[in-house]
Design a protein around this motif. Structure first.
Motif, PDB file in Angstrom:
ATOM      1  N   THR A   1       0.838  -1.201   0.000  1.00 49.55           N
ATOM      2  CA  THR A   1       0.000   0.000   0.000  1.00 49.55           C
ATOM      3  C   THR A   1       0.875   1.254   0.000  1.00 49.55           C
ATOM      4  OG1 THR A   1      -0.121  -0.028   2.413  1.00 49.55           O
ATOM      5  CG2 THR A   1      -1.846  -1.216   1.216  1.00 49.55           C
ATOM      6  N   GLY A   2       0.186   2.410  -0.076  1.00 50.05           N
ATOM      7  CA  GLY A   2       0.894   3.693  -0.020  1.00 50.05           C
ATOM      8  C   GLY A   2       1.675   4.019  -1.267  1.00 50.05           C
ATOM      9  N   LEU A   3       1.277   3.458  -2.397  1.00 49.86           N
ATOM     10  CA  LEU A   3       1.973   3.707  -3.659  1.00 49.86           C
ATOM     11  C   LEU A   3       1.415   4.956  -4.346  1.00 49.86           C
ATOM     12  CD1 LEU A   3       2.050   0.014  -4.951  1.00 49.86           C
ATOM     13  CD2 LEU A   3       3.737   1.206  -3.526  1.00 49.86           C
ATOM     14  N   MET A   4       2.162   5.442  -5.316  1.00 50.66           N
ATOM     15  CA  MET A   4       1.737   6.615  -6.080  1.00 50.66           C
ATOM     16  C   MET A   4       1.096   6.170  -7.394  1.00 50.66           C
ATOM     17  SD  MET A   4       4.819   9.356  -5.455  1.00 50.66           S
ATOM     18  CE  MET A   4       6.120   8.240  -5.970  1.00 50.66           C
ATOM     19  N   PRO A   5      -0.020   6.766  -7.770  1.00 53.13           N
ATOM     20  CA  PRO A   5      -0.699   6.359  -9.004  1.00 53.13           C
ATOM     21  C   PRO A   5       0.172   6.572 -10.249  1.00 53.13           C
ATOM     22  CG  PRO A   5      -2.142   7.702  -7.631  1.00 53.13           C
ATOM     23  CD  PRO A   5      -0.784   7.796  -7.029  1.00 53.13           C
ATOM     24  N   GLY A   6      -0.002   5.660 -11.206  1.00 50.95           N
ATOM     25  CA  GLY A   6       0.637   5.805 -12.507  1.00 50.95           C
ATOM     26  C   GLY A   6       2.149   5.768 -12.479  1.00 50.95           C
ATOM     27  N   THR A   7       2.716   5.106 -11.496  1.00 50.34           N
ATOM     28  CA  THR A   7       4.166   5.142 -11.277  1.00 50.34           C
ATOM     29  C   THR A   7       4.758   3.749 -11.455  1.00 50.34           C
ATOM     30  OG1 THR A   7       3.908   6.987  -9.735  1.00 50.34           O
ATOM     31  CG2 THR A   7       5.951   5.718  -9.576  1.00 50.34           C
ATOM     32  N   LEU A   8       5.955   3.698 -12.042  1.00 52.69           N
ATOM     33  CA  LEU A   8       6.655   2.434 -12.239  1.00 52.69           C
ATOM     34  C   LEU A   8       7.337   2.009 -10.940  1.00 52.69           C
ATOM     35  CD1 LEU A   8       7.703   0.178 -14.117  1.00 52.69           C
ATOM     36  CD2 LEU A   8       9.644   1.663 -14.658  1.00 52.69           C
ATOM     37  N   TYR A   9       7.025   0.794 -10.502  1.00 49.33           N
ATOM     38  CA  TYR A   9       7.657   0.216  -9.320  1.00 49.33           C
ATOM     39  C   TYR A   9       8.305  -1.118  -9.687  1.00 49.33           C
ATOM     40  CZ  TYR A   9       5.322   3.508  -6.184  1.00 49.33           C
ATOM     41  OH  TYR A   9       4.905   4.643  -5.535  1.00 49.33           O
ATOM     42  N   ARG A  10       9.375  -1.417  -8.961  1.00 48.81           N
ATOM     43  CA  ARG A  10      10.011  -2.729  -9.048  1.00 48.81           C
ATOM     44  C   ARG A  10       9.839  -3.398  -7.692  1.00 48.81           C
ATOM     45  NH1 ARG A  10      13.713  -5.405 -12.290  1.00 48.81           N
ATOM     46  NH2 ARG A  10      15.131  -6.857 -11.274  1.00 48.81           N
ATOM     47  N   PHE A  11       9.175  -4.547  -7.702  1.00 46.88           N
ATOM     48  CA  PHE A  11       8.927  -5.307  -6.480  1.00 46.88           C
ATOM     49  C   PHE A  11       9.840  -6.543  -6.502  1.00 46.88           C
ATOM     50  CE2 PHE A  11       5.021  -3.152  -7.702  1.00 46.88           C
ATOM     51  CZ  PHE A  11       4.693  -2.465  -6.541  1.00 46.88           C
ATOM     52  N   THR A  12      10.660  -6.685  -5.452  1.00 49.90           N
ATOM     53  CA  THR A  12      11.577  -7.817  -5.363  1.00 49.90           C
ATOM     54  C   THR A  12      11.283  -8.577  -4.077  1.00 49.90           C
ATOM     55  OG1 THR A  12      13.272  -6.543  -6.533  1.00 49.90           O
ATOM     56  CG2 THR A  12      13.988  -8.542  -5.412  1.00 49.90           C
ATOM     57  N   VAL A  13      11.052  -9.875  -4.212  1.00 49.50           N
ATOM     58  CA  VAL A  13      10.694 -10.717  -3.069  1.00 49.50           C
ATOM     59  C   VAL A  13      11.858 -11.648  -2.740  1.00 49.50           C
ATOM     60  CG1 VAL A  13       9.072 -12.435  -2.180  1.00 49.50           C
ATOM     61  CG2 VAL A  13       8.247 -10.597  -3.672  1.00 49.50           C
ATOM     62  N   PHE A  14      12.256 -11.614  -1.471  1.00 45.66           N
ATOM     63  CA  PHE A  14      13.334 -12.466  -0.971  1.00 45.66           C
ATOM     64  C   PHE A  14      12.751 -13.431   0.063  1.00 45.66           C
ATOM     65  CE2 PHE A  14      15.009  -8.327  -2.047  1.00 45.66           C
ATOM     66  CZ  PHE A  14      16.191  -8.575  -2.722  1.00 45.66           C
ATOM     67  N   ALA A  15      12.965 -14.727  -0.121  1.00 47.75           N
ATOM     68  CA  ALA A  15      12.616 -15.692   0.921  1.00 47.75           C
ATOM     69  C   ALA A  15      13.656 -15.604   2.025  1.00 47.75           C
ATOM     70  CB  ALA A  15      12.554 -17.095   0.347  1.00 47.75           C
ATOM     71  N   VAL A  16      13.183 -15.625   3.271  1.00 49.81           N
ATOM     72  CA  VAL A  16      14.064 -15.494   4.438  1.00 49.81           C
ATOM     73  C   VAL A  16      13.934 -16.759   5.288  1.00 49.81           C
ATOM     74  CG1 VAL A  16      14.686 -14.076   6.428  1.00 49.81           C
ATOM     75  CG2 VAL A  16      13.651 -13.000   4.399  1.00 49.81           C
TER      76      VAL A  16
ATOM     77  N   THR B   1      18.931 -14.988   6.948  1.00 54.34           N
ATOM     78  CA  THR B   1      19.494 -15.585   5.733  1.00 54.34           C
ATOM     79  C   THR B   1      18.474 -15.521   4.602  1.00 54.34           C
ATOM     80  OG1 THR B   1      20.785 -17.089   7.098  1.00 54.34           O
ATOM     81  CG2 THR B   1      20.582 -17.617   4.755  1.00 54.34           C
ATOM     82  N   GLU B   2      18.801 -14.751   3.575  1.00 48.71           N
ATOM     83  CA  GLU B   2      17.886 -14.525   2.460  1.00 48.71           C
ATOM     84  C   GLU B   2      18.354 -15.247   1.210  1.00 48.71           C
ATOM     85  OE1 GLU B   2      17.580 -10.365   1.772  1.00 48.71           O
ATOM     86  OE2 GLU B   2      16.297  -9.990   3.501  1.00 48.71           O
ATOM     87  N   GLY B   3      17.379 -15.670   0.423  1.00 50.80           N
ATOM     88  CA  GLY B   3      17.679 -16.189  -0.899  1.00 50.80           C
ATOM     89  C   GLY B   3      17.814 -15.058  -1.899  1.00 50.80           C
ATOM     90  N   GLU B   4      18.109 -15.407  -3.120  1.00 52.19           N
ATOM     91  CA  GLU B   4      18.147 -14.409  -4.184  1.00 52.19           C
ATOM     92  C   GLU B   4      16.740 -13.878  -4.430  1.00 52.19           C
ATOM     93  OE1 GLU B   4      20.021 -15.774  -7.709  1.00 52.19           O
ATOM     94  OE2 GLU B   4      21.818 -16.507  -6.681  1.00 52.19           O
ATOM     95  N   GLY B   5      16.668 -12.615  -4.809  1.00 48.21           N
ATOM     96  CA  GLY B   5      15.374 -11.998  -5.023  1.00 48.21           C
ATOM     97  C   GLY B   5      14.782 -12.337  -6.380  1.00 48.21           C
ATOM     98  N   ALA B   6      13.457 -12.423  -6.412  1.00 44.96           N
ATOM     99  CA  ALA B   6      12.712 -12.519  -7.672  1.00 44.96           C
ATOM    100  C   ALA B   6      11.955 -11.207  -7.839  1.00 44.96           C
ATOM    101  CB  ALA B   6      11.730 -13.681  -7.631  1.00 44.96           C
ATOM    102  N   SER B   7      11.982 -10.644  -9.048  1.00 41.44           N
ATOM    103  CA  SER B   7      11.473  -9.290  -9.253  1.00 41.44           C
ATOM    104  C   SER B   7      10.388  -9.229 -10.312  1.00 41.44           C
ATOM    105  CB  SER B   7      12.610  -8.347  -9.666  1.00 41.44           C
ATOM    106  OG  SER B   7      13.556  -8.209  -8.635  1.00 41.44           O
TER     107      SER B   7
END
Length: 358
Positions: A148-163, A169-175
């Protein structure tokens, strides 16, 4: 052979999902002749490997799993071992799979993903949210998250790391990269309504609105068409006179695909002017007028007849293509103007006029 001293400074110089690189130090006078046994243990099993150097790559490990690695220095006879030195650590989780946006809104995005490691039941997830201006992080304990709390019409990159279960200890991120939806346009209105064209204007006040384009959907009972504008206004042409249209404007983000919710306005185009207006009878106090209308929508028209002389103007309405105008003054010049009126009872075409004396 005397027992070797325990190794020291045992550490992991690399931790991967299925392998770990260990290093250690041995400074006995005889350590040049030592070999090393590395015991690898988790809750389910214990295995051993051997190294002739003060380091080893341990492979075949399970992602996201706690292991204890114990290193024993072994004297030159290959049997006499010193006390073991141990280190415990989690392997990296595998990267998450099938990361996608299940919902994209103007200020929020719902992400989902999959994790199928044996240890994934103990994982948490760090979600990194980045645009050109900032990077923020949030945590989820499930294979999904609402950002939440994002700006409308804006490009975001979401990267998820398993912990892993240690929380560190984190794995490599998927984006995944995507635009949030633009906000709905504001103040949509018709600046001009003609018989075959309409000029629309609207406003957009998102921070990213300078990069927006706009899709305008034009619909009546018979068809739907689309046109595009790069400005906060558009001229829509090729319309049918006297017809109800619904115009819906969608703001489109810079990717040319991500649209906001549509804002709509419904209105009738102007009827075409009537033609062949004439008086079939002229009397002292009345006049019979007739005219023709051949728009596709003319079956739904009514007509306003304006009767004017130098002293006054009066109006009457007809639901047919003709009218008797009464109450006139003998021998007086009148100007009769007929306006076709669309089915909403408000939208009028341009008037057609005839002037004559009673």
């Amino acid at each position: 052979f005397p027992e070797p001293s325990p190794v020291f400074d045992l550490k992991a110089v690399y931790i991967g999902a299925t392998s770990v690189n260990l290093t250690w130090t041995a400074n006995d006078t005889a350590s040049g002749s030592y070999s090393y046994r590395i015991e690898v243990a988790n809750d389910a099993f214990v295995s051993n490997t051997t190294s002739n150097a003060t380091g080893a790559e341990i492979t075949g490990l399970i992602p996201g799993t706690l292991y204890t690695f114990t290193v024993f220095a072994v004297a030159a006879d290959g049997r006499t071992e010193g006390e073991g030195a141990s280190i415990s650590l989690y392997t990296q989780p595998s990267p998450v799979l099938d990361l996608k946006a299940a919902y994209v809104g103007a200020t929020s995005v719902n992400l989902t993903w999959t994790a199928n490691d044996m240890a994934s039941g103990s994982y948490s997830y760090r979600i990194e949210v980045a645009n050109d201006a900032f990077v923020s992080n949030t945590t989820s304990h499930a294979t999904g998250a609402e950002i939440t709390g994002l700006m409308p019409g804006t490009l975001y990159r979401f990267t998820v790391f398993a912990v892993a279960a240690d929380g560190r200890t984190e794995g490599e991120g998927a984006s995944i990269s995507l635009y949030t939806q633009p906000n709905q346009v504001l103040d949509l209105k018709a600046a001009y309504v003609g018989a075959t064209s309409v000029n629309l204007t609207w406003m957009a006040n998102d921070m990213a609105s300078g990069s927006y384009s706009y899709r305008i959907e034009v619909a009546n009972d018979a068809f739907v068409s689309n046109t595009t504008s790069n400005a906060t206004g558009a001229e829509i042409t090729g319309l049918m006179p006297g017809t109800l249209y619904r115009f819906t404007v969608f703001a489109v983000a810079a990717d040319g695909r991500t649209e906001g919710e549509g804002a709509s306005i419904s209105l009738y185009t102007q009827p075409s002017p009537v033609f062949d207006l004439k008086a079939v009878y002229v009397g002292a106090t009345s006049v019979n007028l007739t005219w023709t209308a051949n728009d596709t929508a003319s079956g739904s028209y009514s007509y306003r007849i304006e009767a004017a002389n130098d002293a006054f103007i009066s109006n009457m309405t007809s639901n047919a293509t003709g009218a008797e105008i009464t109450g006139l003054i003998p021998g007086t010049l009148y100007r009769f103007t007929v306006f076709a009126v669309a089915a909403d009872g408000r939208t009028e075409g341009e008037g057609a006029s005839i002037s004559l004396y009673t």
